[in-house]
Design a protein around this motif. Structure first.
Motif, PDB file in Angstrom:
ATOM      1  N   LEU A  35      73.526 -30.267 -42.269  1.00 52.69           N
ATOM      2  CA  LEU A  35      73.368 -29.734 -43.620  1.00 52.69           C
ATOM      3  C   LEU A  35      74.704 -29.385 -44.256  1.00 52.69           C
ATOM      4  CD1 LEU A  35      70.149 -27.595 -43.259  1.00 52.69           C
ATOM      5  CD2 LEU A  35      70.469 -29.622 -44.663  1.00 52.69           C
ATOM      6  N   LEU A  36      75.647 -28.897 -43.476  1.00 50.07           N
ATOM      7  CA  LEU A  36      76.976 -28.621 -44.022  1.00 50.07           C
ATOM      8  C   LEU A  36      77.673 -29.911 -44.439  1.00 50.07           C
ATOM      9  CD1 LEU A  36      78.335 -25.767 -41.745  1.00 50.07           C
ATOM     10  CD2 LEU A  36      77.574 -25.616 -44.111  1.00 50.07           C
ATOM     11  N   PHE A  37      77.481 -30.969 -43.656  1.00 52.78           N
ATOM     12  CA  PHE A  37      78.046 -32.266 -44.043  1.00 52.78           C
ATOM     13  C   PHE A  37      77.435 -32.761 -45.341  1.00 52.78           C
ATOM     14  CE2 PHE A  37      77.461 -36.868 -44.100  1.00 52.78           C
ATOM     15  CZ  PHE A  37      78.792 -37.259 -44.234  1.00 52.78           C
ATOM     16  N   VAL A  38      76.123 -32.689 -45.460  1.00 52.63           N
ATOM     17  CA  VAL A  38      75.457 -33.114 -46.690  1.00 52.63           C
ATOM     18  C   VAL A  38      75.914 -32.262 -47.865  1.00 52.63           C
ATOM     19  CG1 VAL A  38      73.208 -33.266 -47.843  1.00 52.63           C
ATOM     20  CG2 VAL A  38      73.458 -34.099 -45.519  1.00 52.63           C
ATOM     21  N   LEU A  71      73.785 -18.272 -44.873  1.00 52.81           N
ATOM     22  CA  LEU A  71      72.361 -18.185 -44.543  1.00 52.81           C
ATOM     23  C   LEU A  71      71.994 -19.149 -43.421  1.00 52.81           C
ATOM     24  CD1 LEU A  71      69.481 -17.129 -45.253  1.00 52.81           C
ATOM     25  CD2 LEU A  71      69.334 -19.079 -46.793  1.00 52.81           C
ATOM     26  N   LEU A  72      72.536 -20.351 -43.471  1.00 52.85           N
ATOM     27  CA  LEU A  72      72.277 -21.325 -42.409  1.00 52.85           C
ATOM     28  C   LEU A  72      72.851 -20.846 -41.082  1.00 52.85           C
ATOM     29  CD1 LEU A  72      72.972 -24.661 -44.298  1.00 52.85           C
ATOM     30  CD2 LEU A  72      70.756 -23.771 -43.592  1.00 52.85           C
ATOM     31  N   LEU A  73      74.038 -20.263 -41.118  1.00 54.09           N
ATOM     32  CA  LEU A  73      74.638 -19.731 -39.889  1.00 54.09           C
ATOM     33  C   LEU A  73      73.796 -18.591 -39.321  1.00 54.09           C
ATOM     34  CD1 LEU A  73      77.004 -19.848 -37.917  1.00 54.09           C
ATOM     35  CD2 LEU A  73      78.185 -18.218 -39.390  1.00 54.09           C
ATOM     36  N   LEU A  74      73.252 -17.755 -40.197  1.00 50.41           N
ATOM     37  CA  LEU A  74      72.376 -16.675 -39.743  1.00 50.41           C
ATOM     38  C   LEU A  74      71.127 -17.235 -39.067  1.00 50.41           C
ATOM     39  CD1 LEU A  74      71.798 -13.594 -39.740  1.00 50.41           C
ATOM     40  CD2 LEU A  74      70.579 -13.982 -41.880  1.00 50.41           C
ATOM     41  N   LEU A  75      70.568 -18.307 -39.619  1.00 49.39           N
ATOM     42  CA  LEU A  75      69.400 -18.929 -38.997  1.00 49.39           C
ATOM     43  C   LEU A  75      69.722 -19.502 -37.622  1.00 49.39           C
ATOM     44  CD1 LEU A  75      67.780 -20.735 -42.046  1.00 49.39           C
ATOM     45  CD2 LEU A  75      66.908 -18.736 -40.833  1.00 49.39           C
ATOM     46  N   VAL A  76      70.927 -20.029 -37.458  1.00 47.71           N
ATOM     47  CA  VAL A  76      71.341 -20.544 -36.146  1.00 47.71           C
ATOM     48  C   VAL A  76      71.515 -19.394 -35.162  1.00 47.71           C
ATOM     49  CG1 VAL A  76      73.211 -21.696 -34.905  1.00 47.71           C
ATOM     50  CG2 VAL A  76      72.365 -22.656 -37.027  1.00 47.71           C
ATOM     51  N   LEU A  77      72.129 -18.304 -35.610  1.00 41.16           N
ATOM     52  CA  LEU A  77      72.338 -17.167 -34.719  1.00 41.16           C
ATOM     53  C   LEU A  77      71.022 -16.509 -34.304  1.00 41.16           C
ATOM     54  CD1 LEU A  77      75.493 -15.549 -36.355  1.00 41.16           C
ATOM     55  CD2 LEU A  77      75.366 -16.884 -34.253  1.00 41.16           C
ATOM     56  N   LEU A  78      70.025 -16.542 -35.183  1.00 44.61           N
ATOM     57  CA  LEU A  78      68.714 -15.990 -34.849  1.00 44.61           C
ATOM     58  C   LEU A  78      67.839 -16.983 -34.090  1.00 44.61           C
ATOM     59  CD1 LEU A  78      67.874 -14.145 -38.187  1.00 44.61           C
ATOM     60  CD2 LEU A  78      68.574 -13.128 -36.016  1.00 44.61           C
ATOM     61  N   LYS A  79      68.400 -18.154 -33.801  1.00 42.71           N
ATOM     62  CA  LYS A  79      67.718 -19.229 -33.060  1.00 42.71           C
ATOM     63  C   LYS A  79      66.456 -19.721 -33.768  1.00 42.71           C
ATOM     64  CE  LYS A  79      69.554 -17.933 -28.606  1.00 42.71           C
ATOM     65  NZ  LYS A  79      70.705 -18.758 -28.565  1.00 42.71           N
ATOM     66  N   LYS A  80      66.507 -19.741 -35.093  1.00 38.65           N
ATOM     67  CA  LYS A  80      65.427 -20.313 -35.892  1.00 38.65           C
ATOM     68  C   LYS A  80      65.721 -21.767 -36.268  1.00 38.65           C
ATOM     69  CE  LYS A  80      63.154 -16.487 -36.145  1.00 38.65           C
ATOM     70  NZ  LYS A  80      61.911 -16.312 -35.435  1.00 38.65           N
ATOM     71  N   MET A  81      66.988 -22.171 -36.066  1.00 38.06           N
ATOM     72  CA  MET A  81      67.417 -23.523 -36.400  1.00 38.06           C
ATOM     73  C   MET A  81      68.491 -23.921 -35.394  1.00 38.06           C
ATOM     74  SD  MET A  81      68.788 -24.886 -40.067  1.00 38.06           S
ATOM     75  CE  MET A  81      70.435 -24.236 -39.987  1.00 38.06           C
ATOM     76  N   GLY A  82      68.556 -25.197 -35.078  1.00 37.50           N
ATOM     77  CA  GLY A  82      69.550 -25.677 -34.123  1.00 37.50           C
ATOM     78  C   GLY A  82      70.926 -25.833 -34.755  1.00 37.50           C
ATOM     79  N   SER A  83      71.942 -25.843 -33.933  1.00 37.64           N
ATOM     80  CA  SER A  83      73.304 -25.956 -34.455  1.00 37.64           C
ATOM     81  C   SER A  83      73.583 -27.352 -35.013  1.00 37.64           C
ATOM     82  CB  SER A  83      74.321 -25.602 -33.375  1.00 37.64           C
ATOM     83  OG  SER A  83      74.211 -26.487 -32.288  1.00 37.64           O
ATOM     84  N   ALA A  84      72.917 -28.377 -34.494  1.00 41.51           N
ATOM     85  CA  ALA A  84      73.100 -29.721 -35.044  1.00 41.51           C
ATOM     86  C   ALA A  84      72.561 -29.798 -36.468  1.00 41.51           C
ATOM     87  CB  ALA A  84      72.401 -30.747 -34.162  1.00 41.51           C
ATOM     88  N   ASP A  85      71.480 -29.080 -36.743  1.00 45.17           N
ATOM     89  CA  ASP A  85      70.948 -29.025 -38.104  1.00 45.17           C
ATOM     90  C   ASP A  85      71.948 -28.374 -39.043  1.00 45.17           C
ATOM     91  OD1 ASP A  85      68.554 -30.096 -37.138  1.00 45.17           O
ATOM     92  OD2 ASP A  85      67.726 -28.111 -36.740  1.00 45.17           O
ATOM     93  N   LEU A  86      72.628 -27.350 -38.565  1.00 42.69           N
ATOM     94  CA  LEU A  86      73.651 -26.682 -39.368  1.00 42.69           C
ATOM     95  C   LEU A  86      74.783 -27.632 -39.706  1.00 42.69           C
ATOM     96  CD1 LEU A  86      75.034 -24.024 -40.489  1.00 42.69           C
ATOM     97  CD2 LEU A  86      76.107 -23.898 -38.245  1.00 42.69           C
ATOM     98  N   LEU A  97      79.024 -21.220 -50.210  1.00 44.99           N
ATOM     99  CA  LEU A  97      79.352 -20.199 -49.203  1.00 44.99           C
ATOM    100  C   LEU A  97      78.151 -19.328 -48.829  1.00 44.99           C
ATOM    101  CD1 LEU A  97      82.968 -19.214 -50.253  1.00 44.99           C
ATOM    102  CD2 LEU A  97      82.240 -20.635 -48.348  1.00 44.99           C
ATOM    103  N   PRO A  98      77.368 -18.792 -49.777  1.00 47.33           N
ATOM    104  CA  PRO A  98      76.185 -18.025 -49.352  1.00 47.33           C
ATOM    105  C   PRO A  98      75.142 -18.865 -48.625  1.00 47.33           C
ATOM    106  CG  PRO A  98      76.721 -17.520 -51.623  1.00 47.33           C
ATOM    107  CD  PRO A  98      77.583 -18.670 -51.216  1.00 47.33           C
ATOM    108  N   LEU A  99      74.980 -20.116 -49.046  1.00 50.03           N
ATOM    109  CA  LEU A  99      74.017 -20.985 -48.372  1.00 50.03           C
ATOM    110  C   LEU A  99      74.475 -21.310 -46.953  1.00 50.03           C
ATOM    111  CD1 LEU A  99      71.330 -22.384 -48.846  1.00 50.03           C
ATOM    112  CD2 LEU A  99      72.572 -24.352 -49.694  1.00 50.03           C
ATOM    113  N   ALA A 100      75.758 -21.525 -46.771  1.00 48.64           N
ATOM    114  CA  ALA A 100      76.296 -21.766 -45.424  1.00 48.64           C
ATOM    115  C   ALA A 100      76.147 -20.514 -44.552  1.00 48.64           C
ATOM    116  CB  ALA A 100      77.758 -22.188 -45.513  1.00 48.64           C
TER     117      ALA A 100
END
Length: 95
Positions: free
Chosen positions: A43-46, A25-40, A20-23
């Motif tokens: 990574l959530l699938f993995v 953090l990943l969502l925060l990176l997507v919202l800040l546009k540092k990572m794409g939503s497909a990457d999220l 949950l904290p890692l997810a």
């Protein structure tokens, strides 16, 4: 590979305190546009299919691969999904 995910799924019940904290953090990176939503999504699938150890090693291998191949590149944005895919493949080859 499917049998590995069933073995990991038993351990997954104990990993919710990490997932949950890692997810988040990943969502925060997507919202800040540092990572794409497909990457999220990838990574959530993995993370849900193979556990946190596979996810962390996938991120490590993908980051090192992207750093090595794009160190001298002038592009600001690099597609990260190919590196994530090679990272999970490398993880399963090592383990």
């Amino acid at each position: 590979m499917l049998s590995i995910s069933f073995v990991v799924q038993k351990k997954l019940l104990n990993d919710w305190g990490i997932i949950l904290p890692l997810a988040a953090l990943l969502l925060l990176l997507v919202l800040l546009k540092k990572m794409g939503s497909a990457d999220l999504y990838y990574l959530l699938f993995v993370m849900l299919a193979f556990g946190t150890l596979a996810t962390l090693f996938t991120c490590l291998f993908a980051s090192l691969g992207a750093l090595c191949f794009n160190y001298f590149s002038l592009k600001k944005e690099v597609p990260f999904i190919p590196y994530l895919s090679s990272g999970i493949l490398l993880f399963f080859l090592i383990v």
